[in-house]
Scaffold this motif. Structure first.
Motif, mmCIF file in Angstrom:
data_model
loop_
_atom_site.group_PDB
_atom_site.id
_atom_site.type_symbol
_atom_site.label_atom_id
_atom_site.label_comp_id
_atom_site.label_asym_id
_atom_site.label_seq_id
_atom_site.Cartn_x
_atom_site.Cartn_y
_atom_site.Cartn_z
ATOM 1 N N GLY A 78 0.838 -1.173 0.305
ATOM 2 C CA GLY A 78 -0.182 0.166 -0.082
ATOM 3 C C GLY A 78 0.968 1.847 -0.151
ATOM 4 N N ILE A 79 1.991 0.985 -0.144
ATOM 5 C CA ILE A 79 3.031 2.497 -0.558
ATOM 6 C C ILE A 79 3.249 3.147 -1.874
ATOM 7 C CG2 ILE A 79 5.158 3.246 0.184
ATOM 8 C CD1 ILE A 79 5.693 1.201 2.516
ATOM 9 N N GLU A 80 2.379 3.860 -1.753
ATOM 10 C CA GLU A 80 2.533 4.744 -3.154
ATOM 11 C C GLU A 80 3.467 6.151 -3.917
ATOM 12 O OE1 GLU A 80 0.663 3.081 -5.520
ATOM 13 O OE2 GLU A 80 -1.121 1.591 -4.715
ATOM 14 N N LYS A 81 3.658 6.221 -2.247
ATOM 15 C CA LYS A 81 5.090 7.600 -2.657
ATOM 16 C C LYS A 81 6.127 6.644 -3.548
ATOM 17 C CE LYS A 81 6.588 11.732 -0.074
ATOM 18 N NZ LYS A 81 6.872 11.982 1.280
ATOM 19 N N ARG A 82 6.416 7.875 -4.266
ATOM 20 C CA ARG A 82 8.099 7.571 -4.979
ATOM 21 C C ARG A 82 8.731 8.401 -4.525
ATOM 22 N NH1 ARG A 82 7.803 3.465 -9.198
ATOM 23 N NH2 ARG A 82 9.821 5.015 -9.945
ATOM 24 N N TYR A 83 10.156 8.557 -4.521
ATOM 25 C CA TYR A 83 11.154 9.391 -3.464
ATOM 26 C C TYR A 83 12.397 9.613 -5.160
ATOM 27 C CZ TYR A 83 9.365 8.272 1.218
ATOM 28 O OH TYR A 83 8.069 8.654 1.616
ATOM 29 N N ASP A 84 12.263 9.430 -6.486
ATOM 30 C CA ASP A 84 13.166 9.171 -7.424
ATOM 31 C C ASP A 84 13.723 10.873 -6.927
ATOM 32 O OD1 ASP A 84 11.221 7.181 -8.954
ATOM 33 O OD2 ASP A 84 9.828 8.214 -9.136
ATOM 34 N N LYS A 85 13.337 11.320 -6.423
ATOM 35 C CA LYS A 85 14.304 12.925 -6.633
ATOM 36 C C LYS A 85 15.653 12.165 -4.946
ATOM 37 C CE LYS A 85 11.658 16.480 -7.466
ATOM 38 N NZ LYS A 85 10.984 17.833 -6.997
ATOM 39 N N LEU A 86 15.973 11.465 -5.026
ATOM 40 C CA LEU A 86 16.885 10.635 -4.360
ATOM 41 C C LEU A 86 17.751 10.090 -4.379
ATOM 42 C CD1 LEU A 86 14.848 10.708 -0.101
ATOM 43 C CD2 LEU A 86 16.196 12.031 -1.489
ATOM 44 N N ASN A 87 18.383 9.384 -4.395
ATOM 45 C CA ASN A 87 19.389 8.234 -4.504
ATOM 46 C C ASN A 87 19.138 6.951 -4.470
ATOM 47 O OD1 ASN A 87 20.927 7.347 -2.152
ATOM 48 N ND2 ASN A 87 21.886 8.873 -2.509
ATOM 49 N N PRO A 88 19.047 6.237 -5.241
ATOM 50 C CA PRO A 88 18.782 4.436 -5.289
ATOM 51 C C PRO A 88 18.626 4.590 -3.999
ATOM 52 C CG PRO A 88 20.148 4.273 -6.813
ATOM 53 C CD PRO A 88 19.898 5.992 -6.105
ATOM 54 N N GLY A 89 19.786 4.631 -3.121
ATOM 55 C CA GLY A 89 19.789 3.775 -0.870
ATOM 56 C C GLY A 89 19.068 4.599 -0.540
ATOM 57 N N GLN A 90 19.252 5.715 -1.106
ATOM 58 C CA GLN A 90 19.043 6.563 -0.214
ATOM 59 C C GLN A 90 16.535 6.333 -0.495
ATOM 60 O OE1 GLN A 90 19.399 10.688 -1.595
ATOM 61 N NE2 GLN A 90 21.148 10.700 -0.051
ATOM 62 N N GLN A 91 16.446 5.957 -1.947
ATOM 63 C CA GLN A 91 15.130 5.453 -1.485
ATOM 64 C C GLN A 91 14.755 4.658 -1.144
ATOM 65 O OE1 GLN A 91 13.019 5.748 -6.314
ATOM 66 N NE2 GLN A 91 15.759 6.711 -6.526
ATOM 67 N N ARG A 92 15.532 3.223 -1.385
ATOM 68 C CA ARG A 92 15.280 2.200 0.014
ATOM 69 C C ARG A 92 15.098 1.496 1.112
ATOM 70 N NH1 ARG A 92 16.447 -1.103 3.529
ATOM 71 N NH2 ARG A 92 16.570 -3.491 2.885
ATOM 72 N N MET A 93 16.112 3.154 1.899
ATOM 73 C CA MET A 93 15.971 3.480 2.733
ATOM 74 C C MET A 93 14.341 3.748 2.831
ATOM 75 S SD MET A 93 19.190 4.045 4.370
ATOM 76 C CE MET A 93 19.953 5.779 2.600
ATOM 77 N N ASN A 94 13.974 4.305 2.129
ATOM 78 C CA ASN A 94 12.797 5.909 3.107
ATOM 79 C C ASN A 94 11.809 4.475 2.738
ATOM 80 O OD1 ASN A 94 12.909 8.663 4.012
ATOM 81 N ND2 ASN A 94 14.411 8.231 2.115
ATOM 82 N N ILE A 95 11.542 3.355 1.700
ATOM 83 C CA ILE A 95 10.265 2.144 1.151
ATOM 84 C C ILE A 95 10.856 1.653 2.884
ATOM 85 C CG2 ILE A 95 9.991 0.558 -0.038
ATOM 86 C CD1 ILE A 95 9.010 2.962 -1.075
ATOM 87 N N GLY A 96 11.831 0.962 3.034
ATOM 88 C CA GLY A 96 12.310 0.220 4.040
ATOM 89 C C GLY A 96 11.218 0.194 5.366
#
Length: 200
Positions: free
Chosen positions: A166-184
């Motif tokens: 149910g997580i729809e928000k994206r973090y495309d402005k962040l680098n891949p590692g930061q995206q993974r941590m926010n989703i995690g």
């Protein structure tokens, strides 16, 4: 957690972009936890950088992508504010960390009005400080789904797992590692521990 840190708010300055994310908020809360205060204070008694004993726990909590340089810089900035709140002041900056660690350098602190060289620590305190932890069951579970056989992060897999919960928000402005941590950080709150603990 000691009451004096309950209301302590992070002043992000140049790190506002990261500090305002779920990841930034979770790291700040993590650093204020009582056990981590003890780790930082013990490192100070050992005349080591305050960030040094946090490495294993940060990796276990947030995954290996916590090694992103900007995230590590923000952690150092956060630790400085926690240490000030605990009554410490900087003693040496950019002390090289020679043991294998998430951090290559960090700031040492001293208790205001005291000489840390006169303080005594027990063998148990030293052993508790150097003890390493393994990656958490949650991170092992997530990495199996979002990394390929070479260990590379695949963002399409990451967002597929996020969508499943149910997580729809994206973090495309962040680098891949930061995206993974926010989703995690968000997944950790949503996924029943039985799902990953049984597979660990």
């Amino acid at each position: 957690m000691p009451a004096k840190l309950d209301a302590l708010e992070y002043q992000p300055q140049n790190f506002r972009d990261l500090a305002d994310t779920e990841l930034g908020k979770e790291i700040w809360a993590y650093l204020k936890e009582y056990d981590n205060q003890i780790r930082m204070e013990t490192a100070t008694l050992l005349e080591r950088a305050a960030v040094e004993p946090l490495a294993a726990g940060l990796i276990a909590e947030f995954g290996e992508d916590i090694s992103d340089d900007r995230v590590k810089q923000m952690i150092g900035h956060m630790v400085r504010q926690v240490m000030f709140a605990l009554g410490f002041e900087p003693e040496r900056s950019a002390l090289r960390i020679t043991r294998p660690s998430l951090f290559t350098s960090g700031t040492t602190y001293r208790l205001v009005g005291s000489d840390p060289r006169t303080m005594k620590i027990t063998r148990e305190q030293r052993e508790a400080w150097v003890k390493n932890t393994k990656n958490s069951a949650f991170n092992v579970w997530l990495n199996k789904q979002v990394r390929d056989e070479n260990g590379d992060l695949l963002l399409e897999r990451l967002y597929a797992v996020a969508k499943k919960y149910g997580i729809e928000k994206r973090y495309d402005k962040l680098n891949p590692g930061q995206q993974r941590m926010n989703i995690g950080v968000q997944l950790r709150k949503l996924v029943d521990p039985k799902e990953y603990e049984a597979k660990a």
